[in-house]
Design an enzyme around this catalytic site. Structure first.
Site, PDB file in Angstrom:
ATOM      1  N   LYS A 202       0.799  -1.194   0.146  1.00 44.30           N
ATOM      2  CA  LYS A 202       0.159   0.031  -0.006  1.00 44.30           C
ATOM      3  C   LYS A 202       0.853   1.415  -0.188  1.00 44.30           C
ATOM      4  CE  LYS A 202      -3.813  -2.250   2.319  1.00 44.30           C
ATOM      5  NZ  LYS A 202      -3.326  -3.759   2.824  1.00 44.30           N
ATOM      6  N   ARG A 203       1.917   1.091  -0.757  1.00 41.07           N
ATOM      7  CA  ARG A 203       3.066   2.505  -0.686  1.00 41.07           C
ATOM      8  C   ARG A 203       2.259   3.716  -1.474  1.00 41.07           C
ATOM      9  NH1 ARG A 203       5.417   0.806   3.575  1.00 41.07           N
ATOM     10  NH2 ARG A 203       7.054  -0.408   3.339  1.00 41.07           N
TER      11      ARG A 203
END
Length: 258
Positions: free
Chosen positions: A88-89
Site C-alpha cells: 500500500k505504498r
C-alpha cells in the site's frame, strides 16, 4: 507474458481464485517462529492458491529480522504461484521509483498494492515493468471507505471512479504493467458494476464477514482473486492449512459459478 495472463493461467490450472494472505502475528518465538509457521502454510496451501499475499505490516512488526524473513520466503516461493506484495505504498514519484525497484527488481514479486491518492505521477514509476502488476486501492473493506472512496462527486461519479480512471489512462498509454484494483467484499454492493473488468484483489472474506453472493452474476472475466488470511492461518479449528485453503477455494469457485 503479462501479469494478467500469468494470473489467468494459474486460475485456469487450479480452478481456484483463492489468494492466501500471509499475515504472521508477532509471537513469543519472534521472526524465527514466524518463518517456520509460514513455511508450513505455504507448503500446505500452494496447490490451492491462485496467489500469495504477504502483508508488509506483519513482517515489519517483527523488526529487521521480520523483513529478512520475508525476503527469504520470497526466494523460496513456488514458482507457479504469483506473489502480490501488500505494501500500500504512496509517495512522490522519485521515492516510488525506489519502492518499485526494490519490490519488482530486488524481491521480484509479481504485483504490489498501491495507494493512488497522490495522483497518476505517483504510480508511474510502477507502470513500465514488463510482466508485473499493481493493485490500486479503490474501495477498501473497512467502514472508513465511506469517508472518501464511496463519496459522490458533483458530476455523479464516486471517488473510487477517479482511481479506476488512472488505470484506464495506463491502458490508453500502452503501459507495460497491468493495473487492477482492491475492492473489499464487505463494501462491494453497488461498486462492482462500476469497476472496469480489470483484475481485482478482493479482501474482506472470512473473518471480516464479506458475502460471496455479491460476486455472483457480476459477469467479470478478469482474473479476480479473493483473499483469505485469518480464515486459513488462524481459524482455531482442528483442520490443516491445506484443508482450510481447499474449502475456501471451493466456496469461492461456487460463488463465481453462480
Amino acid at each position: 507474458m503479462r501479469y494478467t495472463e500469468r494470473l489467468q493461467a494459474r486460475i485456469a490450472a487450479t480452478g481456484s481464485r483463492l489468494c492466501v494472505g500471509l499475515d504472521p502475528r508477532p509471537g513469543d518465538g519472534g521472526a524465527a517462529e514466524a518463518k517456520e509457521f509460514l513455511r508450513r502454510v505455504i507448503g500446505e496451501t500452494w496447490q490451492h492458491a491462485a496467489a500469495f499475499k504477504p502483508n508488509m505490516a506483519y513482517f515489519e512488526a517483527l523488526g529487521i529480522a521480520g523483513v529478512q524473513v520475508l525476503e527469504e520466503l520470497l526466494a523460496e516461493m513456488p514458482k507457479e504461484v504469483p506473489v502480490i506484495l501488500d505494501a500500500k505504498r504512496s509517495d512522490i514519484g522519485e521515492t516510488q521509483k525506489y519502492y518499485a525497484q526494490g519490490y519488482f527488481s530486488r524481491w521480484n514479486v509479481d504485483a504490489v498494492t498501491l495507494n493512488p491518492f497522490l495522483g497518476y505521477d505517483s504510480i508511474e514509476p510502477f507502470l513500465d515493468w514488463e510482466g508485473k502488476g499493481i493493485y490500486l486501492l479503490a474501495v477498501t473493506s473497512n467502514p472508513g471507505s465511506a469517508d472518501f472512496q464511496r463519496q459522490t462527486l458533483a458530476d455523479g461519479r464516486s471517488v473510487f471512479e477517479l482511481v479506476t480512471a488512472l488505470g484506464d489512462r495506463s491502458v490508453a498509454e500502452g503501459r507495460k504493467t497491468d493495473v487492477g484494483y482492491v475492492v473489499g467484499l464487505t463494501n462491494a454492493a453497488g461498486v462492482l458494476e462500476r469497476v472496469p473488468d480489470a483484475p481485482l484483489l478482493v479482501p474482506g472474506l472470512g473473518a471480516q464477514g464479506g458475502d460471496l453472493a455479491s460476486l455472483a452474476g457480476a459477469g467479470r472475466t478478469a482474473p479476480d482473486t479473493i483473499n483469505v488470511s485469518r480464515g486459513i492461518l488462524y481459524a482455531g479449528d482442528d483442520q490443516s492449512f491445506e484443508a482450510r485453503a481447499k474449502a475456501w477455494a471451493e466456496k469461492i469457485a461456487a460463488a463465481y459459478a453462480g
